[in-house]
Design a protein around this motif. Structure first.
Motif, short mmCIF file in Angstrom:
data_model
loop_
_atom_site.label_atom_id
_atom_site.label_comp_id
_atom_site.label_asym_id
_atom_site.label_seq_id
_atom_site.Cartn_x
_atom_site.Cartn_y
_atom_site.Cartn_z
N ARG A 140 -35.04 -40.57 5.87
CA ARG A 140 -34.96 -41.08 4.50
C ARG A 140 -34.33 -40.05 3.56
O ARG A 140 -33.53 -40.40 2.68
CB ARG A 140 -36.35 -41.48 3.99
N ILE A 141 -34.67 -38.79 3.75
CA ILE A 141 -34.07 -37.73 2.94
C ILE A 141 -32.56 -37.71 3.15
O ILE A 141 -31.77 -37.70 2.20
CB ILE A 141 -34.68 -36.37 3.30
N PHE A 142 -32.14 -37.71 4.41
CA PHE A 142 -30.71 -37.58 4.72
C PHE A 142 -29.89 -38.76 4.21
O PHE A 142 -28.78 -38.58 3.71
CB PHE A 142 -30.51 -37.43 6.23
N TYR A 143 -30.43 -39.96 4.32
CA TYR A 143 -29.64 -41.13 3.93
C TYR A 143 -29.68 -41.42 2.44
O TYR A 143 -28.92 -42.26 1.96
CB TYR A 143 -30.10 -42.36 4.71
N ASN A 144 -30.55 -40.74 1.69
CA ASN A 144 -30.66 -41.03 0.26
C ASN A 144 -30.38 -39.84 -0.66
O ASN A 144 -30.13 -40.04 -1.85
CB ASN A 144 -32.06 -41.58 -0.05
N SER A 145 -30.43 -38.63 -0.13
CA SER A 145 -30.22 -37.46 -0.98
C SER A 145 -28.76 -37.34 -1.40
O SER A 145 -27.85 -37.72 -0.66
CB SER A 145 -30.65 -36.19 -0.25
N ARG A 146 -28.55 -36.78 -2.59
CA ARG A 146 -27.20 -36.51 -3.08
C ARG A 146 -26.97 -35.03 -3.28
O ARG A 146 -26.12 -34.62 -4.07
CB ARG A 146 -26.94 -37.27 -4.39
N TYR A 147 -27.72 -34.19 -2.57
CA TYR A 147 -27.56 -32.74 -2.65
C TYR A 147 -26.88 -32.22 -1.38
O TYR A 147 -27.35 -32.47 -0.27
CB TYR A 147 -28.90 -32.05 -2.80
N ALA A 148 -25.82 -31.46 -1.55
CA ALA A 148 -25.09 -30.93 -0.40
C ALA A 148 -25.92 -29.92 0.39
O ALA A 148 -25.77 -29.79 1.61
CB ALA A 148 -23.78 -30.27 -0.86
#
Length: 344
Positions: A140-148
């Protein structure tokens, strides 16, 4: 002629020793390191990584850390490791669930350091405990985060697969390849083909120098209540929140088909705010496009998927009088557009 039995015995011992050298030893609880060069990523996660690294305008306007300190969890984890506890205790999981809910409720405004720390903690928990819930949270973090600094090549590759000798755990679903050398010799390649999370169909294929036994563990997310796993024509039992094990002798061309049965679900938040998810994706809308919502008794009945299979999941929500809300994942953002999850 008395030397013949001696020769026969010597030959038998030699053959037995040769077989022993080719047998994979049983060493439970020990993980081989997976070299990042052994994994090649594709699909949406690879696209997301490239996009985030090149477009800083996608970073959210963080309002600080609404999750609180993760120190109690990290300290307790070290204590559990020292004590050799291999299953997370109930009180540990209760604290983790509280943090998980706080992260979800504040996901779109969390600062980068907080989300990166939460990602690192869950990666460590997955490596140590091997529980599906930690892989679910990482996904969920990987598919929704917008931080590089949260979604990058290194963090993805260190999570995607776990190897314990010839036991391979598939932790993340994304188009990818994973190469390793079998403990008895010979190269093995796993090829994961999927449009996930745009749809819930995943194919895992084998390429090998020769037939080899591999114990494959397929993650069944907690939200996947209608999942199915089929390997070489055999349908395996699945349980949401667990790994499905397939122990088999594989040859090139053999494959496993995973169907996760993705459906939209309602996710809740405090202050009567709620939203929708689709598998690991949080469904979002343009932050300035929602008029005042008067509420509905059955939000899911007002939600309709309008995108074709395999394309970016797009829904329309008709639960607001005289207004149709268009919902898409966070990765639909472009040109500095800001999106939000929560509907009030």
């Amino acid at each position: 002629m008395k030397f013949i039995p001696v020769v026969a015995v010597s030959l038998f011992i030699s053959l037995l020793w040769s077989c022993q050298l080719k047998m994979a030893p049983e060493r439970e609880g020990v993980s081989d390191s997976v070299e990042q060069s052994a994994i090649n990523l594709g699909g949406i996660l690879a696209e997301q990584t490239d996009r985030l690294s090149s477009d800083k305008s996608l970073c959210p306007e963080a309002t600080g850390n609404a999750v609180g300190s993760l120190r109690p969890l990290t300290d307790r984890l070290q204590q559990l490791k020292q004590a050799g506890v291999s299953t997370p205790p109930d009180d540990f999981m209760a604290t983790w669930r509280e943090k998980q809910h706080a992260v979800l409720a504040n996901f779109e405004v969390l600062d980068e350091n907080t989300l990166a720390s939460w990602r690192r903690l869950n990666a460590e928990l997955l490596r140590y405990f091997g529980a599906v819930c930690f892989a679910d949270e990482l996904e969920r973090i990987f598919y929704n985060s917008r931080y590089a600094d949260v979604v990058n090549d290194s963090s993805l590759k260190s999570t995607c697969y776990t190897r314990r000798y010839d036991r391979i755990y598939v932790n993340l679903y994304t188009s990818s390849t994973f190469d390793f050398v079998h403990t008895t010799g010979g190269n093995v390649r796993l090829i994961q083909e999927t449009a996930y999370p745009n749809e819930g169909k995943i194919s895992i294929k084998f390429e090998l120098d020769d037939k080899r036994y591999v114990d494959l563990f397929i993650r069944i997310p907690e939200w996947a209540q209608t999942a199915s796993v089929t390997g070489k024509g055999v349908k395996y039992p699945v349980y949401p929140g667990e790994y499905t094990e397939i122990a088999s002798k594989w040859k090139t061309g053999d494959q496993v088909e995973v169907l996760l049965g993705m459906k939209p679900q309602i996710i809740g938040r405090a202050n009567d705010r709620w939203g929708f998810s689709f598998g690991p994706l949080l469904l979002t809308y343009q932050a300035d496009s929602l008029p005042r919502h008067t509420g509905t008794n059955n939000p899911l009945a007002q939600l309709q998927m309008v995108s074709p299979p395999g394309k970016m999941p797009t829904f329309t929500y008709a639960g607001i009088p005289e207004h149709t809300l268009v919902l898409q994942p966070f990765y639909a953002e472009s040109n500095g557009e800001k999106r939000t999850v929560w509907i009030k």
